[in-house]
Design a protein around this motif. Structure first.
Motif, mmCIF file in Angstrom:
data_model
loop_
_atom_site.group_PDB
_atom_site.id
_atom_site.type_symbol
_atom_site.label_atom_id
_atom_site.label_comp_id
_atom_site.label_asym_id
_atom_site.label_seq_id
_atom_site.Cartn_x
_atom_site.Cartn_y
_atom_site.Cartn_z
ATOM 1 N N ASN A 1 0.875 -1.177 0.000
ATOM 2 C CA ASN A 1 0.000 0.000 0.000
ATOM 3 C C ASN A 1 0.910 1.225 0.000
ATOM 4 N N LYS B 1 0.113 4.232 -0.204
ATOM 5 C CA LYS B 1 -0.520 5.425 0.397
ATOM 6 C C LYS B 1 -0.291 6.632 -0.527
ATOM 7 N N HIS C 1 -9.355 1.092 5.109
ATOM 8 C CA HIS C 1 -8.071 1.279 5.797
ATOM 9 C C HIS C 1 -8.284 2.221 6.984
ATOM 10 N N GLU D 1 -4.966 -4.960 10.616
ATOM 11 C CA GLU D 1 -3.932 -3.947 10.833
ATOM 12 C C GLU D 1 -4.188 -3.230 12.155
ATOM 13 N N GLY E 1 3.080 2.164 10.786
ATOM 14 C CA GLY E 1 4.082 3.211 10.643
ATOM 15 C C GLY E 1 4.834 3.540 11.922
ATOM 16 N N SER F 1 3.839 -2.250 10.226
ATOM 17 C CA SER F 1 5.291 -2.328 10.452
ATOM 18 C C SER F 1 5.907 -3.666 10.033
ATOM 19 N N GLY G 1 3.040 -1.101 4.201
ATOM 20 C CA GLY G 1 3.080 0.319 3.855
ATOM 21 C C GLY G 1 4.491 0.739 3.472
ATOM 22 N N GLY G 2 5.177 1.386 4.403
ATOM 23 C CA GLY G 2 6.490 1.974 4.143
ATOM 24 C C GLY G 2 7.476 1.069 3.423
HETATM 25 O O1 13P Z 1 -1.022 0.711 6.858
HETATM 26 C C1 13P Z 1 -0.268 -0.153 6.444
HETATM 27 C C2 13P Z 1 -0.543 -0.872 5.185
HETATM 28 O O2 13P Z 1 -1.842 -0.645 4.743
HETATM 29 C C3 13P Z 1 0.965 -0.514 7.183
HETATM 30 O O3 13P Z 1 1.859 0.521 7.071
HETATM 31 P P1 13P Z 1 3.399 0.307 7.555
HETATM 32 O O4 13P Z 1 3.855 -0.987 6.913
HETATM 33 O O5 13P Z 1 4.116 1.505 7.049
HETATM 34 O O6 13P Z 1 3.345 0.191 9.041
#
Ligand code: 13P
Length: 257
Positions: free
Chosen positions: A17, A19, A104, A174, A180, A219, A240-241
């Motif tokens: 994702n 974002k 989300h 999640e 994050g 994470s 995410g990241g």
């Molecule tokens: O929200 C997320 C994926 O949708 C998770 O984000 P991170 O992997 O950056 O913690």
């Protein structure tokens, strides 16, 4: 001897994702990922990238012929109409998406999306022929109040369409406090929540619920992917990241080699 029913083997999905990150130049991350996947023939999971909607056609083209599918991060519930700034599931499909994330926590929090709204979006995804990735997760306060399972069960009940199947629907757990932050639940805690999700899915959808994929997100990194992906009832990750750079994302996908 009574026959015991074996849990179906579920093919994992590792989904990125992005974002609100990524410009046209980011297509090199997708071609890089496609190259890494092509080199390693033993990857046993599906791979998905969900960029901002502006990049869907470009990344779809970039991923052509590779194992990388392209998805979106949100959709409107209606097909079309006077909804300034919104994009329908049909439009996302038309642009090249095959999946869409709905509910989300960032959308639930920033846009006041209720379970009913999330469910309408998941129904829209199905109507358009997209796989819906329906997100659930507790906040830190809810976790501290030991309400995690109650919250998750309520979100599942309210957010999943009545006719959800293993082909049309994926659940992503999640925990909001893990997104994050670099913090993750223990493998034991993830196992507990995923077992509860599986139980709720089987109760409501029977065999379809037993075969539905349940992703963990929050994470996830190359360094913790093997442990988290090894937990029972974890059928992949929503990242995410660490999905923004091809090497990092491939490091997570490598948990399935
Ligand atoms: O929200 C997320 C994926 O949708 C998770 O984000 P991170 O992997 O950056 O913690």
């Amino acid at each position: 001897m009574a026959a015991t029913k074996k849990a179906p083997r579920v093919k994992a999905l590792v989904a990125g994702n992005w974002k609100m990150n990524g410009l046209k130049a980011s297509k090199k991350e997708v071609s890089g990922l496609a190259r890494l996947l092509a080199k390693s023939k033993r990857v046993r999971c599906d791979v998905l990238v969900c960029p901002p909607a502006t990049l869907i056609p470009l990344l779809k083209e970039e991923a052509r012929g590779s194992k990388v599918a392209v998805g979106a991060q949100d959709c409107h519930a209606k097909v079309s109409g006077a909804h300034t700034g919104d994009i329908s599931a049909e439009m996302l499909k038309d642009a090249g998406a095959s999946y869409v994330i709905v509910g989300h926590s960032e959308r639930r929090a920033d846009h006041g999306e209720t379970d009913a709204v999330v469910r309408a979006k998941a129904e829209a995804a199905h109507r358009a022929g997209l796989v819906a990735i329906v997100c659930v997760g507790e906040t830190e306060a809810q976790r501290d109040a030991r309400e995690t399972l109650k919250v998750i069960r309520g979100q599942l009940k309210g957010s999943l369409p009545a006719d959800a199947t293993a082909k049309t629907t994926i659940v992503a757990y999640e925990p909001v406090w893990a997104i994050g932050t670099g913090r993750t639940p223990t493998a034991q805690d993830v196992a507990k929540v995923h077992a509860a999700i599986r139980g709720a899915l089987v109760k409501r959808f029977g065999d379809e619920g037993a075969a539905m994929r349940i992703l963990y997100g929050g994470s996830v990194k190359p360094s913790n992917a093997v442990e988290l992906m090894g937990v029972e009832n974890v059928n992949g990750a929503l990242v995410g990241g660490a999905s923004l750079k091809a090497e990092d994302f491939f490091g997570i996908i490598s948990a399935y080699i």
